[in-house]
Design a protein around this motif. Sequence first.
Motif, PDB file in Angstrom:
ATOM      1  N   LEU A 176       0.853  -1.193   0.000  1.00  0.00           N
ATOM      2  CA  LEU A 176       0.000   0.000   0.000  1.00  0.00           C
ATOM      3  C   LEU A 176       0.885   1.239   0.000  1.00  0.00           C
ATOM      4  N   VAL A 177       0.630   2.151  -0.934  1.00  0.00           N
ATOM      5  CA  VAL A 177       1.253   3.468  -0.859  1.00  0.00           C
ATOM      6  C   VAL A 177       0.143   4.436  -0.451  1.00  0.00           C
ATOM      7  N   GLN A 178       0.528   5.539   0.148  1.00  0.00           N
ATOM      8  CA  GLN A 178      -0.513   6.362   0.746  1.00  0.00           C
ATOM      9  C   GLN A 178      -0.801   7.651  -0.011  1.00  0.00           C
ATOM     10  N   SER A 179      -1.995   7.689  -0.591  1.00  0.00           N
ATOM     11  CA  SER A 179      -2.483   8.893  -1.262  1.00  0.00           C
ATOM     12  C   SER A 179      -3.495   9.544  -0.318  1.00  0.00           C
ATOM     13  N   PRO A 180      -3.944  10.755  -0.612  1.00  0.00           N
ATOM     14  CA  PRO A 180      -4.976  11.352   0.240  1.00  0.00           C
ATOM     15  C   PRO A 180      -6.215  10.456   0.369  1.00  0.00           C
ATOM     16  N   LYS A 181      -6.555   9.729  -0.718  1.00  0.00           N
ATOM     17  CA  LYS A 181      -7.718   8.828  -0.688  1.00  0.00           C
ATOM     18  C   LYS A 181      -7.527   7.671   0.291  1.00  0.00           C
ATOM     19  N   THR A 182      -6.295   7.164   0.360  1.00  0.00           N
ATOM     20  CA  THR A 182      -5.996   6.045   1.261  1.00  0.00           C
ATOM     21  C   THR A 182      -6.390   6.413   2.681  1.00  0.00           C
ATOM     22  N   LYS A 183      -5.989   7.624   3.062  1.00  0.00           N
ATOM     23  CA  LYS A 183      -6.251   8.081   4.428  1.00  0.00           C
ATOM     24  C   LYS A 183      -7.724   8.395   4.619  1.00  0.00           C
ATOM     25  N   GLU A 184      -8.273   9.117   3.651  1.00  0.00           N
ATOM     26  CA  GLU A 184      -9.680   9.549   3.714  1.00  0.00           C
ATOM     27  C   GLU A 184     -10.620   8.349   3.846  1.00  0.00           C
ATOM     28  N   LEU A 185     -10.301   7.245   3.176  1.00  0.00           N
ATOM     29  CA  LEU A 185     -11.205   6.104   3.146  1.00  0.00           C
ATOM     30  C   LEU A 185     -10.850   5.016   4.161  1.00  0.00           C
ATOM     31  N   GLY A 186      -9.860   5.310   5.007  1.00  0.00           N
ATOM     32  CA  GLY A 186      -9.518   4.352   6.063  1.00  0.00           C
ATOM     33  C   GLY A 186      -8.847   3.089   5.553  1.00  0.00           C
ATOM     34  N   ASP A 187      -8.167   3.178   4.410  1.00  0.00           N
ATOM     35  CA  ASP A 187      -7.587   1.977   3.816  1.00  0.00           C
ATOM     36  C   ASP A 187      -6.317   1.504   4.517  1.00  0.00           C
ATOM     37  N   VAL A 188      -5.642   2.392   5.241  1.00  0.00           N
ATOM     38  CA  VAL A 188      -4.455   1.955   5.994  1.00  0.00           C
ATOM     39  C   VAL A 188      -4.910   0.933   7.037  1.00  0.00           C
ATOM     40  N   GLU A 189      -5.977   1.264   7.748  1.00  0.00           N
ATOM     41  CA  GLU A 189      -6.514   0.372   8.780  1.00  0.00           C
ATOM     42  C   GLU A 189      -6.994  -0.946   8.157  1.00  0.00           C
TER      43      GLU A 189
END
Length: 218
Positions: A176-189
């Motif tokens: 996973l690389v982190q774009s603003p969408k990754t964070k906004e959509l809770g994809d890191v979790e």
Amino acid sequence: MKRCFIFSDRDGTINKDENYYLGSDPEWRAQVEFLPGVVEGIKTINALLQSFFYILTNQSGVALTGGQLDNLNLERMHEVNKFIISELIRMGAQVDGYYACPYVDSNYATAAAQKGQVVDTQFIVDGHADIKPATGMIEKALAAAQAVKGDSEIFVIGDRANDVQMALNIGGTGILVQSPKTKELGDVEKVQAMSGKVFIASDFLTAANYIKKSFNLK
Ligand SMILES: [Mg+2]
């Protein structure tokens, strides 16, 4: 020696994704902006022995209609991919090919309709093999390269949990690389909760270096 297949998502991973459905604006070429570390990261991947690099992208914007979205048809979708690849190659980053999917499933269509978007029903296909996290696009690339799953090392880099899940679905490693969408959509979790070979990177170059390190360990 195993061959190494590295697949990357496009929007939000290779190029900046500002919710503009790249290709819909008549001036779309000016919207193509490569993210930091991408060119260097692809060069790092290119330098690995027996490595192949492909872009895999779901282009739901093709399925959407109305206003400028009508400009983003199948022909434009391919034009955008070819332009992105030619720009990368011009900067010395080699891309072996791309696979793009314009289809959406009925869940996507329902959510789109709730947002007031109009979906062209010919592009609604439930269970389509090329809609991430299904692995159809990877399978096509492997078949075209006459590669066998078990004899190949597979990595997927992307900014959404679906990209990582696609890697796991084919027995590969998801990064996973982190774009603003990754964070906004809770994809890191979401990715942290997955079990399997996953790695969370800050950017594309970190992802590429992780692949380089893993590959050298083999
Ligand atoms: Mg993306």
